[in-house]
Motif scaffolding. Sequence first.
Motif, short mmCIF file in Angstrom:
data_model
loop_
_atom_site.label_atom_id
_atom_site.label_comp_id
_atom_site.label_asym_id
_atom_site.label_seq_id
_atom_site.Cartn_x
_atom_site.Cartn_y
_atom_site.Cartn_z
N SER A 1 56.15 1.79 42.37
CA SER A 1 56.89 3.04 42.21
C SER A 1 56.37 3.86 41.03
O SER A 1 56.04 3.31 39.98
N ILE A 2 56.27 5.18 41.24
CA ILE A 2 55.96 6.10 40.14
C ILE A 2 56.98 7.25 40.22
O ILE A 2 56.63 8.43 40.15
N VAL B 1 52.14 2.13 20.81
CA VAL B 1 52.46 2.18 22.24
C VAL B 1 52.67 0.77 22.79
O VAL B 1 53.63 0.51 23.52
N LEU B 2 51.79 -0.16 22.43
CA LEU B 2 51.95 -1.53 22.94
C LEU B 2 53.24 -2.16 22.41
O LEU B 2 53.98 -2.80 23.17
N ASP B 3 53.52 -1.98 21.13
CA ASP B 3 54.75 -2.56 20.58
C ASP B 3 55.99 -1.91 21.19
O ASP B 3 57.00 -2.58 21.45
N GLY B 4 55.91 -0.60 21.45
CA GLY B 4 57.05 0.09 22.03
C GLY B 4 57.31 -0.28 23.47
O GLY B 4 58.46 -0.30 23.93
N LEU B 5 56.27 -0.61 24.22
CA LEU B 5 56.41 -0.97 25.63
C LEU B 5 56.69 -2.45 25.83
O LEU B 5 57.16 -2.85 26.91
N ALA B 6 56.39 -3.26 24.84
CA ALA B 6 56.51 -4.71 25.01
C ALA B 6 57.91 -5.10 25.48
O ALA B 6 58.91 -4.70 24.88
N GLY B 7 57.96 -5.84 26.56
CA GLY B 7 59.23 -6.33 27.09
C GLY B 7 60.01 -5.32 27.89
O GLY B 7 61.08 -5.65 28.42
N SER B 8 59.50 -4.09 28.02
CA SER B 8 60.25 -3.05 28.73
C SER B 8 60.06 -3.09 30.23
O SER B 8 60.86 -2.53 30.99
N GLY B 9 58.98 -3.69 30.69
CA GLY B 9 58.64 -3.67 32.11
C GLY B 9 57.94 -2.41 32.55
O GLY B 9 57.58 -2.27 33.72
N VAL B 10 57.73 -1.47 31.62
CA VAL B 10 57.04 -0.22 31.95
C VAL B 10 55.53 -0.47 31.94
O VAL B 10 54.98 -1.03 30.98
N ARG B 11 54.86 -0.08 33.00
CA ARG B 11 53.42 -0.24 33.11
C ARG B 11 52.70 0.80 32.26
O ARG B 11 53.19 1.91 32.09
N LEU B 12 51.50 0.45 31.78
CA LEU B 12 50.72 1.35 30.95
C LEU B 12 49.37 1.62 31.59
O LEU B 12 48.63 0.70 31.92
N VAL B 13 49.06 2.91 31.76
CA VAL B 13 47.76 3.36 32.27
C VAL B 13 47.07 4.12 31.15
O VAL B 13 47.64 5.05 30.58
N PHE C 1 39.62 12.56 37.62
CA PHE C 1 40.04 11.60 36.60
C PHE C 1 41.55 11.38 36.68
O PHE C 1 42.04 10.25 36.75
N ALA C 2 42.29 12.49 36.71
CA ALA C 2 43.76 12.40 36.77
C ALA C 2 44.22 11.71 38.04
O ALA C 2 45.11 10.84 38.02
N ARG C 3 43.62 12.07 39.16
CA ARG C 3 44.02 11.47 40.44
C ARG C 3 43.78 9.96 40.42
O ARG C 3 44.59 9.18 40.91
N ALA C 4 42.65 9.56 39.84
CA ALA C 4 42.34 8.14 39.78
C ALA C 4 43.33 7.40 38.88
O ALA C 4 43.76 6.29 39.20
N LEU C 5 43.70 7.99 37.75
CA LEU C 5 44.65 7.34 36.85
C LEU C 5 46.00 7.13 37.55
O LEU C 5 46.62 6.07 37.42
N VAL C 6 46.44 8.13 38.30
CA VAL C 6 47.71 8.00 39.02
C VAL C 6 47.59 6.97 40.14
O VAL C 6 48.52 6.19 40.40
N THR C 7 46.46 6.93 40.79
CA THR C 7 46.23 5.91 41.82
C THR C 7 46.30 4.51 41.22
O THR C 7 46.95 3.61 41.78
#
Length: 318
Positions: A5-6, A94-106, A206-212
Amino acid sequence: MNELSIKHAVIFGTGPVGLSVMDELVTRGSEVTLVNRSGGVGETLPAGVRLLSGDITDPNMVAAVVCGMDVAFLCAQPAYHEWAAKFPPIVAGVLDGLAGSGVRLVVADNLYMYGSTDGAPLHEGLPYAARGRKGRTRAEMARQLLAADRAGRVRVTIGRASDFFGPRVLGSAVGEQFFTPALAGGAANVLGDIHAPHTFTFIRDFARALVTLAGHEDAFGRAWHVPSAPTVTTREFADLLAAELGRPVRLRAAGPFTVTVLGLLNPTLREFKEMMYEFAEPFVVDHGQYESAFGNGATPHEDALRETVAWYRAHAIE
């Protein structure tokens, strides 16, 4: 591949890459939040896009912003001459803020970490052999990001582009210093050997690939070279622009000595000296791994240049 999901996405950074990712997400129906330091972007945003100001080196701020999000895109970039000092705190925050959140990082990345390949094609299996400090900075960022994925802290995928061009792109090897003089009938400024093959990436690809990548489970835990149109020389790229303009495009090429002299007054050019190998030898990017998994989808240079010229003219940047 399993699709993810996005519906809700946050983009850290509102430069040309971040805003191009925004465009792609909006087209796909995602709800988008932008985050930068200033709280402004200099253009009218699409309806429903939210803009916040914040410091992404602060993990508490990051954690608050990503709450309820599906995916975060790291597209922020410090000034070119400040990478070594400012990129590590961004990645850590960013890594510390996302840790444990379940949010994916691109993560939007480039190809500096490999260093010179003596003209051999660049692929994802190459070692990180950069000698310059910007390449070493990018290499360390990639190691940290992928280590966080392996450790189960944050799910991370990385998309890497070559020198990009297109709408909103000004500070690039084929940005404002290339297009503005060419559109005005002058000599376009370029770097190095104009007859050496060089891969250029259209920013919308570039943008399309990142979203993919963001939407596919199997994309995570690794880096990907995003699709680009077939590699041409800088001279051939200028000739394609000439065909769009209906008149020849002259080139003014700067070599290492010129870059060194100009760099005495310009910190960006001073920093670029260590990257001149990219334009002194063939710089050909292999995106076969991405194409095998997701298809190509690269925009032909002719179409990309048509859109780029239209953007420059619409914004009176010529």
